[in-house]
Scaffold this motif. Structure first.
Motif, PDB file in Angstrom:
ATOM      1  N   ILE A  65       9.453  10.688  -0.116  1.00 18.75           N
ATOM      2  CA  ILE A  65       8.956   9.523  -0.864  1.00 18.75           C
ATOM      3  C   ILE A  65       9.108   8.261  -0.007  1.00 18.75           C
ATOM      4  CG2 ILE A  65       9.396   8.010  -2.848  1.00 18.75           C
ATOM      5  CD1 ILE A  65      10.332  10.604  -4.355  1.00 18.75           C
ATOM      6  N   GLY A  67       9.519   8.189   3.255  1.00 15.10           N
ATOM      7  CA  GLY A  67       8.669   8.345   4.442  1.00 15.10           C
ATOM      8  C   GLY A  67       7.216   8.028   4.128  1.00 15.10           C
ATOM      9  N   LEU A  68       6.789   8.445   2.933  1.00 10.47           N
ATOM     10  CA  LEU A  68       5.441   8.126   2.465  1.00 10.47           C
ATOM     11  C   LEU A  68       5.231   6.614   2.488  1.00 10.47           C
ATOM     12  CD1 LEU A  68       2.802   8.914   0.811  1.00 10.47           C
ATOM     13  CD2 LEU A  68       4.212   8.627  -1.238  1.00 10.47           C
ATOM     14  N   VAL A  70       6.912   4.334   4.257  1.00 11.50           N
ATOM     15  CA  VAL A  70       6.950   3.781   5.617  1.00 11.50           C
ATOM     16  C   VAL A  70       5.630   4.061   6.345  1.00 11.50           C
ATOM     17  CG1 VAL A  70       8.156   3.772   7.835  1.00 11.50           C
ATOM     18  CG2 VAL A  70       9.465   4.057   5.729  1.00 11.50           C
ATOM     19  N   GLY A  71       5.220   5.316   6.320  1.00 12.56           N
ATOM     20  CA  GLY A  71       4.006   5.694   7.053  1.00 12.56           C
ATOM     21  C   GLY A  71       2.759   5.046   6.488  1.00 12.56           C
TER      22      GLY A  71
ATOM     23  N   MET B 115       3.880   5.483  15.490  1.00 19.33           N
ATOM     24  CA  MET B 115       5.320   5.514  15.214  1.00 19.33           C
ATOM     25  C   MET B 115       5.959   6.600  16.064  1.00 19.33           C
ATOM     26  SD  MET B 115       5.222   5.138  11.056  1.00 19.33           S
ATOM     27  CE  MET B 115       3.709   6.083  10.851  1.00 19.33           C
ATOM     28  N   PRO B 125       8.136  12.976   7.686  1.00 18.40           N
ATOM     29  CA  PRO B 125       7.923  12.110   6.515  1.00 18.40           C
ATOM     30  C   PRO B 125       7.051  10.887   6.826  1.00 18.40           C
ATOM     31  CG  PRO B 125      10.241  12.722   6.671  1.00 18.40           C
ATOM     32  CD  PRO B 125       9.585  13.164   7.955  1.00 18.40           C
ATOM     33  N   LEU B 126       7.178  10.358   8.046  1.00 18.78           N
ATOM     34  CA  LEU B 126       6.314   9.229   8.430  1.00 18.78           C
ATOM     35  C   LEU B 126       4.857   9.685   8.480  1.00 18.78           C
ATOM     36  CD1 LEU B 126       8.418   7.815  11.421  1.00 18.78           C
ATOM     37  CD2 LEU B 126       8.396   6.971   9.061  1.00 18.78           C
ATOM     38  N   ALA B 127       4.655  10.898   8.975  1.00 23.79           N
ATOM     39  CA  ALA B 127       3.294  11.440   9.056  1.00 23.79           C
ATOM     40  C   ALA B 127       2.699  11.619   7.657  1.00 23.79           C
ATOM     41  CB  ALA B 127       3.305  12.771   9.807  1.00 23.79           C
ATOM     42  N   VAL B 128       3.545  11.972   6.698  1.00 23.25           N
ATOM     43  CA  VAL B 128       3.072  12.087   5.310  1.00 23.25           C
ATOM     44  C   VAL B 128       2.475  10.747   4.865  1.00 23.25           C
ATOM     45  CG1 VAL B 128       3.913  12.217   2.917  1.00 23.25           C
ATOM     46  CG2 VAL B 128       4.501  14.017   4.545  1.00 23.25           C
ATOM     47  N   GLY B 129       3.164   9.667   5.195  1.00 23.20           N
ATOM     48  CA  GLY B 129       2.663   8.348   4.827  1.00 23.20           C
ATOM     49  C   GLY B 129       1.366   8.009   5.539  1.00 23.20           C
ATOM     50  N   ALA B 130       1.324   8.300   6.835  1.00 25.93           N
ATOM     51  CA  ALA B 130       0.117   7.989   7.603  1.00 25.93           C
ATOM     52  C   ALA B 130      -1.059   8.824   7.093  1.00 25.93           C
ATOM     53  CB  ALA B 130       0.369   8.253   9.092  1.00 25.93           C
ATOM     54  N   PHE B 132      -1.373  10.154   4.194  1.00 27.65           N
ATOM     55  CA  PHE B 132      -1.718   9.693   2.840  1.00 27.65           C
ATOM     56  C   PHE B 132      -2.646   8.487   2.919  1.00 27.65           C
ATOM     57  CE2 PHE B 132      -1.110   6.868  -0.765  1.00 27.65           C
ATOM     58  CZ  PHE B 132      -1.401   7.716  -1.823  1.00 27.65           C
ATOM     59  N   LEU B 163       5.214  18.332   0.658  1.00 25.99           N
ATOM     60  CA  LEU B 163       4.407  17.280   0.034  1.00 25.99           C
ATOM     61  C   LEU B 163       3.004  17.217   0.665  1.00 25.99           C
ATOM     62  CD1 LEU B 163       4.243  15.050  -2.042  1.00 25.99           C
ATOM     63  CD2 LEU B 163       5.357  13.494  -0.442  1.00 25.99           C
TER      64      LEU B 163
END
Lengths: 328, 325
Positions: A65, A67-68, A70-71, B115, B125-130, B132, B163
């Motif tokens: 969550i 990480g989501l 941040v990314g 990143m 987890p950073l890749a999940v955000g990117a 997304f 996720l």
């Protein structure tokens, strides 16, 4: 201006942010369909209004969550993610402390991370120390994170909206037991600058600094103290990082006395920072030693009498203020 | 004929990029042995060049990569300028991150190497955000995250892959299995021989590939990337390769069987590509030597630029924490 509960005021902020900017999305465990169903909860009804694309229920995965957030913020979205209970932040801390707070610095200022993390905090709801543990001092100790901790419905809305549109990572700590408290809340895109404290009631004899739910403990004490002729000035910090040192030091220079209050444990708590700043920068103005009123240095207990014993009370604040003015 | 020419061109480009990465890092080995030239520990991907090049060649410029502590190859393959990387590695003000990162966490947003994290398992987890954000905005871009076999043991990787699969995010998880997590060999930290098997547990496809064969990696990456770009969700590639150096240059690999190192050095990905191109008559020895000389010049230019650059001022350390409004 409408009369809203604290929780509704937070929801109003999310609603305004989401309608204003389609880059705003919310995510977390049960932010759409929740085990805690109540119209006073901050995300109540948003799934119905904005749909599952922008209101994302997640697996029980705090690291993912965070990480989501941040990314997604690195690519320009404005995530507002929720951590269900404060102690669960430990599972997300790597993403917040090592990533949200540091990746901009590591990039040499090239990247930015406009994310918001809402943390539901609270002591004294008999859930025990793995659901109740105020860790704001940890977060405030991580350069690169802003940390706010509102105490009124209007501040909750104003600070959450500012957080959402802040270009930096902001942690918004929400006192769950205040979700039902009602107050007047300005309409629309109402923002309160992050980093401005508020004098809740002015006074001459002693400054009482607090934030979040403990502001009400301070107010209760101030009211009682007035009956015995002691005028306490209650400051609600609202924002821990950045900290409104001007408001703090001005007040102490006027009153000459300081009591710091929070619901978190005393040792290494945020009150220590407040006390140290005043000792360093306004020692000459102090007429009495600084007093800290905080929880015991124990995990938050469950059993009602022990829970009450642990939480700082207005009586403790009254005693601390009395001692600073030389009364017993 | 046209596609054959393109194929030849691609191989040559991949060769040039692999040689650049190899020579760039060999220069770091050389400089790290001279006192005061570099700052911080040097964590190198010597022998893993094919993974960086084979994967990134399957991407478009707008696709995002998330890298880790062993990042030089990924960044160079994505198009980062070696001059600014070298300056960063020396802690200079002209570095790609103004000296704020040093060698370990360089991010190059200009080429969407957005990143880089040294927290093992921090990348997924950073890749999940990117991923997304790419899906949310309706783009056809994807995100690739590089992590190691060591990182595969981190809980954050599990959360991220679960996720990503659940939300069908456009992410290719690239596990560079270099057989070592610190001083622990794969059998000492995982019961699985093929990390790619874990993909099944998340409901995404996962395939292992010879990580020292750039053509095979490229072919698999093309397939996974296309699937991802078409909205079919994430996939995992396990590139089986070998960490030819220690964890960092301070680590002299006393725990590594020298025979194993020799065997893997025979599988050198750079040598394999050059030999295959020579055997197919795609290049001549003379052409390869020319490429070598050109790359040498490029690396020397980077070192010259970095060496001549100044350090940042001490008080500039206070900048870049916050976005000032």
């Amino acid at each position: 201006m409408a009369v809203l509960s604290f929780g509704q005021a937070l929801k109003d902020a999310l609603d305004v942010a989401m309608s204003k900017d389609d880059g705003v999305f919310i995510a977390g465990e049960g932010v759409g369909v929740s085990i805690h169903y109540n119209p006073n909860l901050p995300t109540h009804g948003l799934l119905e209004k904005y749909g599952p694309k922008r209101v994302k229920d997640t697996p029980v995965s705090e690291a993912a969550i965070a990480g989501l957030a941040v990314g997604a913020s690195a690519l320009g979205l404005r995530p507002v993610v929720e951590i269900m209970f404060f102690p669960f932040i430990t599972l997300a801390t790597d993403m917040l402390v090592n990533h949200a707070a540091k990746l901009r610095y590591l990039s040499g200022g090239k990247s930015s991370f406009p994310l918001t993390v809402r943390i539901k905090a609270g002591v004294n709801f008999a859930a025990g120390c793995q659901h109740s543990h105020n860790l704001e001092a940890w977060l405030a100790h991580s350069p690169g994170l802003k940390v706010v901790f509102p105490s009124t419905p209007a501040d909750a809305k104003g600070l959450l909206l500012s957080a959402t549109f802040d270009p930096n990572p902001v942690i918004v700590i929400e006192e769950m037991l205040l979700y039902w408290m009602k107050g007047e809340v300005p309409d629309g895109d109402y923002r309160i600058p992050i980093g401005e404290a508020r004098i809740v009631i002015p006074g001459n004899d002693c400054t009482v600094v607090s934030y979040g739910g403990s502001v009400y403990t301070a107010l209760e004490a101030a009211k009682a103290l007035l009956d015995e002729g002691i005028s306490a000035e209650v400051i609600d910090l609202r924002s821990l990082v950045p900290l409104d040192k001007v408001c703090l030091l001005d007040s102490v220079r006027r009153t000459g006395r300081l009591v710091v209050l929070h619901d978190a444990a005393k040792f290494g708590g945020f009150g220590a920072e407040i006390s140290a700043i005043v000792a360093e920068e306004a020692f000459d103005a102090l007429k009495a030693p600084i007093k800290r009123v905080a929880a015991r240095d124990i995990p938050v207990p469950v059993s009602p009498p022990q829970e009450m014993f642990n939480k700082p009370s207005s009586e403790m604040v009254i005693a601390a203020v009395r001692s600073t003015v030389g009364k017993r | 004929m046209g596609s054959q020419q393109a194929d030849v061109g691609l191989k040559k480009t991949m060769y040039e990029e692999m040689v650049l990465i190899r020579k760039f890092e060999e220069k770091l080995i050389e400089l790290s042995q001279q006192k005061g030239k570099l700052v911080g520990m040097q964590i190198l991907a010597n022998g893993q060049e094919a993974v960086a090049v084979g994967i990134v060649k399957a991407l478009q410029p707008d696709d995002v990569i998330v890298s880790n502590h062993r990042s030089h190859g990924h960044l160079l393959a994505k198009g980062a300028d070696p001059k600014y990387l070298m300056a960063e590695i020396m802690g200079k003000a002209t570095g790609v991150n103004k000296g704020k990162s040093g060698t370990l966490h360089m991010a190059v947003p200009e080429v969407n190497a957005l990143m880089t994290t040294t927290i093992v398992g921090g990348g997924p987890p950073l890749a999940v955000g990117a991923g997304f954000a790419q899906q949310y905005r309706g783009t056809s871009n994807i995100t690739v995250v590089f992590f190691g076999d060591g990182a595969a043991a981190e809980g954050s990787v599990h959360e991220a892959m679960n996720l990503a699969a659940l939300w069908k995010l456009p992410i290719v998880f690239v596990c560079e299995n270099n057989c070592w997590a610190g001083a622990q060999s794969l059998s000492e930290h995982s019961c699985l021989r093929d990390i790619a098997q874990r993909a099944v547990g998340y409901g995404m496809p996962g395939e292992s590939v010879d990580g020292n064969d750039v053509e095979k990696i490229y072919a698999l990456a093309k397939k996974m990337v296309l699937r991802c770009r078409n909205g079919k969700g994430p996939g995992m590639i396990e590139a089986k390769t070998y960490r030819m150096r220690g964890h960092g240059e301070h680590d002299h690999q006393h725990y590594v069987d020298k025979k194993e190192l020799e065997e893997w050095s025979r599988l050198c990905p750079v040598k394999r590509l050059s030999e295959s191109m020579l055997a197919d008559g795609l290049v001549t020895e003379a052409q390869l030597q020319t490429i070598d000389r050109q790359i040498d010049a490029k690396v020397d230019e980077a070192v010259g630029f970095a060496t001549e650059s100044s350090y940042p001022l001490p008080e500039e350390a206070l900048q870049d924490v916050w976005v000032e409004e």
